[in-house]
Scaffold this motif. Structure first.
Motif, short mmCIF file in Angstrom:
data_model
loop_
_atom_site.label_atom_id
_atom_site.label_comp_id
_atom_site.label_asym_id
_atom_site.label_seq_id
_atom_site.Cartn_x
_atom_site.Cartn_y
_atom_site.Cartn_z
N SER A 30 0.85 -1.20 0.00
CA SER A 30 0.00 0.00 0.00
C SER A 30 0.88 1.24 0.00
O SER A 30 1.82 1.34 0.79
N PHE A 31 0.59 2.18 -0.89
CA PHE A 31 1.33 3.45 -0.92
C PHE A 31 0.51 4.47 -1.69
O PHE A 31 -0.54 4.14 -2.27
N SER A 32 0.98 5.71 -1.67
CA SER A 32 0.24 6.79 -2.32
C SER A 32 1.11 7.51 -3.35
O SER A 32 2.34 7.54 -3.24
N ILE A 33 0.43 8.07 -4.34
CA ILE A 33 1.08 8.88 -5.37
C ILE A 33 0.86 10.35 -5.03
O ILE A 33 -0.29 10.81 -4.97
N LEU A 34 1.93 11.09 -4.79
CA LEU A 34 1.83 12.53 -4.52
C LEU A 34 1.71 13.27 -5.84
O LEU A 34 2.49 13.03 -6.78
N THR A 35 0.73 14.18 -5.95
CA THR A 35 0.53 14.87 -7.22
C THR A 35 -0.11 16.23 -6.98
O THR A 35 -0.54 16.56 -5.86
N THR A 36 -0.17 17.01 -8.04
CA THR A 36 -0.88 18.30 -8.05
C THR A 36 -2.06 18.19 -9.02
O THR A 36 -2.17 17.20 -9.76
N LYS A 37 -2.88 19.20 -9.04
CA LYS A 37 -4.04 19.19 -9.93
C LYS A 37 -3.61 19.09 -11.39
O LYS A 37 -4.23 18.36 -12.18
N SER A 38 -2.53 19.80 -11.77
CA SER A 38 -2.11 19.81 -13.16
C SER A 38 -1.56 18.46 -13.61
O SER A 38 -1.49 18.19 -14.80
N SER A 39 -1.15 17.61 -12.67
CA SER A 39 -0.60 16.29 -13.01
C SER A 39 -1.53 15.16 -12.59
O SER A 39 -1.12 13.99 -12.58
N LEU A 40 -2.77 15.50 -12.28
CA LEU A 40 -3.69 14.52 -11.70
C LEU A 40 -4.02 13.39 -12.67
O LEU A 40 -4.13 12.24 -12.26
N ARG A 41 -4.16 13.71 -13.94
CA ARG A 41 -4.54 12.67 -14.89
C ARG A 41 -3.49 11.56 -14.93
O ARG A 41 -3.82 10.38 -14.89
N GLY A 42 -2.21 11.95 -15.03
CA GLY A 42 -1.15 10.95 -15.05
C GLY A 42 -1.14 10.10 -13.79
O GLY A 42 -0.92 8.89 -13.84
#
Length: 557
Positions: free
Chosen positions: A406-418
């Motif tokens: 289990s882990f998470s992907i850190l992202t921003t709104k502009s990179s959310l799709r990827g």
């Protein structure tokens, strides 16, 4: 010159380095493929000359053919905020796209592939390529009215090195600044002395992201402090910061005393100013471009490329991308400290499906970090250790105990799709993955401080392989946010910097890339082109990869 690996002192000296020598320099520095993207078309004038005016030499830029003067360019930046504008500390390509309009370098590289003076009006190379003596422009001032002199060059370089800023890596072969590395001979003459021949030095001294000689203002830094200077810096460029509300608006006004003119003697920039608004939402920035609310979008979200291309009054302006992106895995968190776990994750990712779903097909698959634009060192036949192979992936994950992690992907709104596409692939491989969406400011703070599991990131605007590899994978490197350490890689990074023969350096870099592919600090994903969105009313935009320079831009009625 006998070949592209040999440069004479005379060929490297100023005030302009000819096209043939520059192409050779670009090749030696890893920018060779840019030779194919020069000039022509609707760039709006690309040549520069040095003329005499009242005894003082002034750089002139060819006019775009009766350019309109005045008006304010409305620019959308595809990000949540522009946090840092202090050049040596910029690690985000979009930040320097704005900062390049505020600052100048010693020299600059234009889209016709000639190196010409920026703050230096001339220079001489001696001592077998080890000594560069620059004659600086007189009468240049910073935006606060302070005079620009050779002391500012020394201060800039010394500050970059002393603060161990990311840009310091470009000057690793410079002698110690106070021990002959930078010699101020008089107010307008400064000499740089390297420990060994450094033919690509002129490329590293151009104005650009991560460059070490983008000149800052000592008076302003001492007056306002480092933190404030990072937000409202003072340079000698065509535009000065009038206001900067981080996350809301960056307002740039034309600097009336900027030193460049066009070939007709008209003062640059043509514009009254540039209003830059961060817009992190893909549909919002594209709709703003198509509706005329903004005149230029610094980046076009890939899912909207077709929409912009089919719209009237706007177009997609493309330049070769000099980048790589991958899934960064924080080795200080489990299970990413295990190389088999990292390789299992990499082999669980179908790059081609990822490109179609996340990039709408507007990218090419990356098997390693060296991009296709640097064609002198790029190979199609790289090791395929990270190639998509679900069965092999599952075996590696079982052996490493990482199955179902289990882990998470850190992202921003502009990179959310990827991030969403990556989550879908990894969950299909048996992982339990969620997404942490944060603001741009929070993202970079957490990423740089190692407060993440995985994230999709990489190198932007580093056309020499060294510029990203050295900073990302060296022990203690300023962008080594995966916490990767390997003695062999550390040594190879040092060896390739000392290899002045291109074939020798090529061999070392490819050996280095092979090791990175098998060690998997990143699961390498894509290389993508540099795409901007431009209104038909924008004239004279010179699209140099990873830069957004507006000093020759004008607006038609």
């Amino acid at each position: 010159m006998a070949d592209d690996s040999e440069f004479t002192d005379e060929a490297l000296s100023g005030p302009v380095v000819d096209r043939r020598t520059t192409v050779s320099l670009l090749g030696a520095a890893g920018l060779g493929a840019l030779a194919g993207c020069s000039g022509g078309g609707d760039s709006g004038g690309s040549g520069e000359t040095t003329t005499s005016s009242g005894g003082e030499e002034t750089t002139t830029t060819e006019s775009s053919g009766g350019a309109q003067t005045g008006g304010r360019l409305q620019a959308g930046w595809f990000t949540g905020s522009i946090d840092v504008l202090d050049p040596p500390y910029i690690s985000v390509g979009q930040y320097f796209q704005a900062a390049a309009n505020i600052f100048s370098g010693l020299v600059t590289l234009k889209d016709d592939l000639t190196v010409r003076g920026d703050l230096a009006k001339d220079w001489e190379v001696t001592n077998g390529g080890k000594t560069f003596t620059f004659q600086l422009r007189e009468g240049v001032t910073f935006h606060n009215g302070s005079d620009f002199t050779a002391d500012d060059v020394k201060y800039t370089i010394n500050r970059t090195i002393e603060k161990e800023a990311p840009a310091a890596s470009k000057l690793s072969t410079l002698k110690p600044v106070d021990d002959g590395g930078v010699v101020v001979q008089d107010d307008y003459t400064v000499q740089l002395n390297f420990k060994q021949a450094m033919a690509p030095a002129l490329i590293y001294l151009t104005r650009g992201p991560g460059r070490a000689a983008t000149i800052v203002c000592q008076d302003a830094i001492e007056e306002m402090g480092e933190d404030q200077y990072a937000i409202t810096p003072v340079g000698t460029g065509p535009f000065e910061v009038a206001e900067h509300q981080v996350g809301s608006q960056l307002t740039l006004d034309a600097y009336d005393d900027y030193f460049e003119t066009d070939e007709d003697g008209n003062q640059l920039p043509y514009l009254d100013g540039v209003d830059i608004k961060p817009i992190p939402d893909p549909s919002t920035i594209v709709n703003a471009l198509k509706s005329g609310d903004i005149d230029i979008a610094n980046l076009i979200p890939l899912q909207n490329v077709d929409s912009v291309e089919s719209a009237s009054g706007v177009s997609v302006d493309s330049a070769p991308g000099v980048n790589w992106y991958g899934l960064a895995m924080n080795q200080e968190r489990e299970p990413f400290g295990d190389v088999d776990a990292r390789m299992g994750i990499a082999k669980s990712i179908n790059n081609e499906q990822f490109i179609q779903a996340a990039y709408f097909g507007n990218a090419i698959s990356a098997q390693g970090p060296i991009n296709k634009a640097t064609n002198w060192v790029y190979r199609e036949d790289k090791p395929d250790d990270q190639a998509y192979d679900p069965e092999a992936a599952q075996q590696l994950l079982e052996d490493s105990g990482a199955s179902g992690a289990s882990f998470s992907i850190l992202t921003t709104k502009s990179s959310l799709r990827g991030a969403k596409v990556m989550r879908q692939q990894l969950n299909s491989a048996g992982f339990d993955v969620d997404i942490e969406q944060v603001t741009s400011s929070t993202y970079w703070e957490r990423y740089e401080n190692g407060d993440y599991d995985v994230t999709i990131s990489g190198s932007v605007g580093d056309p020499d392989p060294d510029q990203s590899l050295w900073n990302f994978y060296r022990k203690g490197g300023p962008w080594n946010w995966t916490n990767y350490e390997d003695d062999e890689v550390h040594q190879l990074l040092a060896d390739q910097r000392r290899a002045l023969d291109r074939e020798e350096r090529k061999s070392i870099l490819q050996q280095l890339e092979d090791k990175l592919i098998t060690d998997v600090p990143h699961a390498y994903l894509v290389h993508q082109d540099d795409l901007a969105g431009v209104s038909d009313s924008v004239q004279g935009f010179q699209h140099i990869p990873f830069l957004r320079n507006f000093h020759t831009v004008s607006l038609s009625e």
